[in-house]
Design a protein around this motif. Structure first.
Motif, PDB file in Angstrom:
ATOM      1  N   LYS A 214       0.819  -1.220   0.000  1.00 49.78           N
ATOM      2  CA  LYS A 214       0.000   0.000   0.000  1.00 49.78           C
ATOM      3  C   LYS A 214       0.851   1.269   0.000  1.00 49.78           C
ATOM      4  O   LYS A 214       0.367   2.344  -0.331  1.00 49.78           O
ATOM      5  N   SER A 215       2.117   1.144   0.381  1.00 48.32           N
ATOM      6  CA  SER A 215       2.976   2.331   0.391  1.00 48.32           C
ATOM      7  C   SER A 215       3.827   2.396  -0.872  1.00 48.32           C
ATOM      8  O   SER A 215       4.301   1.377  -1.368  1.00 48.32           O
ATOM      9  N   ASP A 216       4.017   3.609  -1.366  1.00 51.22           N
ATOM     10  CA  ASP A 216       4.874   3.831  -2.544  1.00 51.22           C
ATOM     11  C   ASP A 216       6.254   3.235  -2.343  1.00 51.22           C
ATOM     12  O   ASP A 216       6.817   2.619  -3.247  1.00 51.22           O
ATOM     13  N   GLN A 217       6.812   3.469  -1.142  1.00 54.89           N
ATOM     14  CA  GLN A 217       8.200   3.068  -0.939  1.00 54.89           C
ATOM     15  C   GLN A 217       8.377   1.549  -0.949  1.00 54.89           C
ATOM     16  O   GLN A 217       9.404   1.042  -1.426  1.00 54.89           O
ATOM     17  N   ALA A 218       7.377   0.801  -0.458  1.00 54.60           N
ATOM     18  CA  ALA A 218       7.475  -0.664  -0.506  1.00 54.60           C
ATOM     19  C   ALA A 218       7.359  -1.154  -1.946  1.00 54.60           C
ATOM     20  O   ALA A 218       8.035  -2.112  -2.348  1.00 54.60           O
ATOM     21  N   THR A 219       6.508  -0.504  -2.739  1.00 55.70           N
ATOM     22  CA  THR A 219       6.390  -0.871  -4.155  1.00 55.70           C
ATOM     23  C   THR A 219       7.683  -0.550  -4.896  1.00 55.70           C
ATOM     24  O   THR A 219       8.137  -1.328  -5.743  1.00 55.70           O
ATOM     25  N   LEU A 220       8.296   0.566  -4.555  1.00 55.77           N
ATOM     26  CA  LEU A 220       9.565   0.923  -5.185  1.00 55.77           C
ATOM     27  C   LEU A 220      10.666  -0.072  -4.797  1.00 55.77           C
ATOM     28  O   LEU A 220      11.498  -0.438  -5.636  1.00 55.77           O
ATOM     29  N   LEU A 221      10.656  -0.532  -3.551  1.00 55.30           N
ATOM     30  CA  LEU A 221      11.634  -1.552  -3.140  1.00 55.30           C
ATOM     31  C   LEU A 221      11.398  -2.849  -3.919  1.00 55.30           C
ATOM     32  O   LEU A 221      12.359  -3.465  -4.405  1.00 55.30           O
ATOM     33  N   LEU A 222      10.144  -3.252  -4.055  1.00 55.63           N
ATOM     34  CA  LEU A 222       9.833  -4.471  -4.813  1.00 55.63           C
ATOM     35  C   LEU A 222      10.325  -4.344  -6.253  1.00 55.63           C
ATOM     36  O   LEU A 222      10.949  -5.265  -6.800  1.00 55.63           O
ATOM     37  N   TYR A 223      10.048  -3.209  -6.871  1.00 52.67           N
ATOM     38  CA  TYR A 223      10.542  -2.967  -8.229  1.00 52.67           C
ATOM     39  C   TYR A 223      12.066  -3.083  -8.281  1.00 52.67           C
ATOM     40  O   TYR A 223      12.632  -3.751  -9.155  1.00 52.67           O
ATOM     41  N   THR A 224      12.746  -2.416  -7.338  1.00 51.20           N
ATOM     42  CA  THR A 224      14.211  -2.397  -7.326  1.00 51.20           C
ATOM     43  C   THR A 224      14.768  -3.810  -7.231  1.00 51.20           C
ATOM     44  O   THR A 224      15.702  -4.176  -7.956  1.00 51.20           O
ATOM     45  N   LEU A 225      14.186  -4.609  -6.342  1.00 53.28           N
ATOM     46  CA  LEU A 225      14.678  -5.975  -6.152  1.00 53.28           C
ATOM     47  C   LEU A 225      14.389  -6.855  -7.364  1.00 53.28           C
ATOM     48  O   LEU A 225      15.250  -7.621  -7.806  1.00 53.28           O
ATOM     49  N   LEU A 226      13.182  -6.760  -7.914  1.00 58.61           N
ATOM     50  CA  LEU A 226      12.848  -7.568  -9.096  1.00 58.61           C
ATOM     51  C   LEU A 226      13.716  -7.192 -10.289  1.00 58.61           C
ATOM     52  O   LEU A 226      14.143  -8.047 -11.064  1.00 58.61           O
ATOM     53  N   HIS A 227      13.974  -5.903 -10.438  1.00 60.14           N
ATOM     54  CA  HIS A 227      14.725  -5.430 -11.596  1.00 60.14           C
ATOM     55  C   HIS A 227      16.218  -5.687 -11.461  1.00 60.14           C
ATOM     56  O   HIS A 227      16.883  -6.040 -12.442  1.00 60.14           O
ATOM     57  N   GLN A 228      16.748  -5.536 -10.260  1.00 59.58           N
ATOM     58  CA  GLN A 228      18.204  -5.520 -10.102  1.00 59.58           C
ATOM     59  C   GLN A 228      18.793  -6.792  -9.499  1.00 59.58           C
ATOM     60  O   GLN A 228      19.977  -7.070  -9.698  1.00 59.58           O
ATOM     61  N   ASN A 229      18.004  -7.552  -8.741  1.00 59.63           N
ATOM     62  CA  ASN A 229      18.564  -8.714  -8.059  1.00 59.63           C
ATOM     63  C   ASN A 229      17.986  -9.995  -8.661  1.00 59.63           C
ATOM     64  O   ASN A 229      16.836 -10.348  -8.396  1.00 59.63           O
TER      65      ASN A 229
END
Length: 648
Positions: free
Chosen positions: A343-358
């Motif tokens: 529900k928070s922008d920052q958690a969605t951004l973390l999910l994106y970062t991890l899926l994209h980069q790791n």
């Protein structure tokens, strides 16, 4: 002691604070410091309290800036804090609450002062504030950089002091102080590529702590620890002998600062459930800021390297990672936290970062058998697109696009059956596959975009995700099949299209892509999708307008062939056919359809690739999240240069 914010305005007249910021030099060994840092006041976490505090801190900071070059009192305060942090770990083990409490108070004061300094002076001048010291006869400058020492000390504190009720506040302050030091970016229009604070965090003494800091911040996010009851634990003596100390501390506190509540635990203004938890939220924001620091000319961002390379604690691979900043973390706990916090922008951004980069995280997530726990919150963000900022919607769509690059994901989502989707209100969905629900939400997002926002980037990502899925469509729900056929082509269903003429190229692009998606499903899995054929036949008149259009003629050949083939079989079956009989004829026809008559088209496959210089998007985005949701942090909107207040 109450939680009345009006008392903050009295701070500027406080005798001890006046002495700190005045013209008299105070030795770091003076008993004054013990009195100064014995107060009961924990960090405000709502912006209104933070605003009042900021205004008062500004008055005091300006006095200190004027007098500090002669007194060195700021340096002395920092030294007092550093001397106490050396024993924090032992104090925690011994449950020495008084010691931890005073160290917290010293850091809180330093953070408030630094926050004003950052807004008023360039970083070189900030660094000077740490160098000014009392000029006693016969003394000489101490060697070493006190600013760097403090930064490394904060990182040590965050990574080494365990998270307990008695340490929650000081860990929160340490994370917040690092965010504050990094906030120079807020006051710059351009992306800061080099900065003294960046250098200290990514080179020198702090470099070896990179992986431990990233790991700790991630675990702070994963654990989602609530803050303890405000200050209640501070004044409860553990032994009879401790009573006098706590009593003395309490006496000093009552004459200094009143109590603020951390995390809104005692606030009546907004329910606790609506507030992000201070330490998990602040840790996540700091992690995102660090992960998005620009690479140096010769030094890649070590925090980004750590994010890219960490592995699962269950990974039995004996091969050491080539990345010096790699570490291991519990992926199951991380996955659960990400599912719960979207529900928070920052958690969605973390999910994106991890899926994209790791790749380790991406591989793990795609292998999960409960992907609905992750996908459903993302779909709800898109479904409530009107209530979300555009960046949150973008990140959610890109996450779907990354997931749909995997064929196994595209197959498995049609095997997950969901019951009673109450948040989807257009139609009662008592039973539907996750795949069909995903299609419905994405098509709804396309239609919303076509009639409202007209953002090419948005519909391109929506269409790319559908295209990636199209060859694996299976057992489509009848409503999902209807929306595939009708949704993008029936744009006038609820509202007219303003400025239609100037958007013809956008509409044409959407129609072409949707025709290709339908074609991909028909050529790859027609026999699995009788509901799609039924919807195609039922709305066949929609497609008549595309037959002669030069942009659609090639793709219409297959659709015309399928429509003609099944129309003939239905005519042969007689008139006044029931829905059940029509579906039966379609199922039989799907087996008999000569596949070689369908023209082959290239496979529809799209891969997400970040644009050049992604930091131009991500750094303002991350700092807008710090600005809007950082706990207990307030910046005047007029002073922000990095982004406009309506961005996102």
């Amino acid at each position: 002691m109450g939680a009345n914010t009006s008392s903050v305005t009295e701070l500027a007249e406080n005798e001890n604070l006046r002495k700190l910021t005045g013209t008299e030099s105070i030795s770091e060994n003076d008993p004054f410091w013990n009195q100064l840092i014995s107060f009961s006041f924990t960090s405000p976490t709502n912006s209104e309290d933070a605003k009042h505090l900021e205004e008062t801190a500004t008055i005091l900071s300006k006095l200190l800036i004027e007098n500090n070059p002669r007194t060195g009192n700021f340096r002395a305060l920092v030294k007092v804090f550093l001397s106490r942090t050396k024993e924090l770990k032992i104090s925690t083990e011994c449950q020495d609450q008084l010691f931890i409490w005073q160290a917290h108070n010293a850091l809180f004061m330093i953070r408030c002062l630094i926050k004003v300094f950052v807004g008023l002076m360039p970083e070189e001048e900030l660094q000077l504030q740490f160098t000014y010291q009392e000029r006693a006869p016969g003394t000489c400058d101490e060697e070493g950089d006190l600013l760097e020492e403090m930064i490394c000390n904060l990182v040590h504190l965050i990574t080494e002091v365990p998270l307990l009720d008695i340490t929650y506040n000081i860990l929160f302050e340490a994370v917040t102080t690092l965010l504050t030091l990094l906030s120079y970016q807020l006051f710059q229009k351009e992306i800061l590529r080099e900065n003294i604070i960046y250098k200290y965090l990514s080179q020198g003494q702090c470099l070896s702590l990179t992986s431990r800091l990233v790991k700790t911040l991630l675990y702070n996010f994963i654990r989602q620890e609530k803050c303890p009851s405000p200050v209640a634990h501070i004044f409860q003596p553990q032994t009879e002998g401790a009573g006098l100390l706590y009593g003395l501390a309490s006496g000093v506190a009552s004459g200094l600062w009143t109590v603020f509540t951390l995390g809104g635990a005692a606030s009546k203004q907004s329910p606790e459930k609506d507030l992000p938890l201070p330490l998990p939220n602040q840790s996540l924001l700091l992690l995102l800021v660090l992960a998005n620091l620009p690479d140096g000319p010769d030094t890649p961002n070590p925090y980004k390297q750590a994010i890219m390379s960490f592995r699962n604690t269950q990974d039995s691979s004996s091969l050491p990672s080539p990345n010096p900043h790699s570490f291991q973390i519990n992926f199951n706990s991380l996955y659960t936290a990400l599912c719960d916090q979207q529900k928070s922008d920052q958690a969605t951004l973390l999910l994106y970062t991890l899926l994209h980069q790791n790749t380790n995280v991406r591989t793990y997530m795609l292998a999960r058998t409960d992907m609905e726990n992750l996908v459903m919150p993302i779909l709800q963000i898109l479904y409530h697109v009107e209530e979300r900022n555009s960046h949150h919607v973008y990140m959610s769509l890109i996450i779907l696009l990354i997931l749909t690059e995997d064929d196994a994901f595209n197959r498995s989502i049609h095997e997950v059956i969901l019951k009673n989707i109450t948040w989807y209100t257009e139609r009662a969905l008592t039973e539907i596959s996750l795949g069909s629900l995903l299609i419905l939400v994405v098509i709804r997002t396309i239609q919303f975009n076509m009639t409202r926002t007209r953002d090419k980037y948005l519909h391109t990502n929506c269409l790319a995700a559908l295209a990636n899925m199209s060859a694996q469509f299976r057992c489509l729900h009848q409503y999902a099949a209807q929306r595939i056929i009708r949704g993008p082509f029936d744009l006038d269903e609820n509202s007219s299209l303003p400025d239609y003429a100037q958007d013809l190229n956008v509409i044409e692009e959407v129609i072409r892509m949707m025709l290709e998606i339908i074609n991909s499903c028909l050529t790859s899995s027609l026999h699995h999708n009788p509901n799609l054929v039924y919807a195609l036949l039922y709305k066949r008149e929609l497609f008549e307008q595309f037959r002669t259009h030069p942009s659609f003629q090639d793709i219409m050949q297959n659709l015309d062939m399928v429509i003609g083939f099944f129309s003939t079989r239905l005519e042969q079956a007689g008139t006044d056919l029931s829905v059940e009989r029509v579906q039966e004829v379609i199922k039989q026809g799907a087996v008999a359809l000569p596949k070689d008559r369908l023209k082959k088209f290239p496979e529809l496959k799209f891969k997400y690739v970040e644009e050049d210089q992604p930091e131009e998007f991500f750094i303002p985005y991350v700092w807008s999240l710090v600005y809007s949701s950082g706990a207990g942090l307030y910046w005047s909107p007029q002073s922000i240069e990095l982004f406009t207040m309506d961005s996102g």
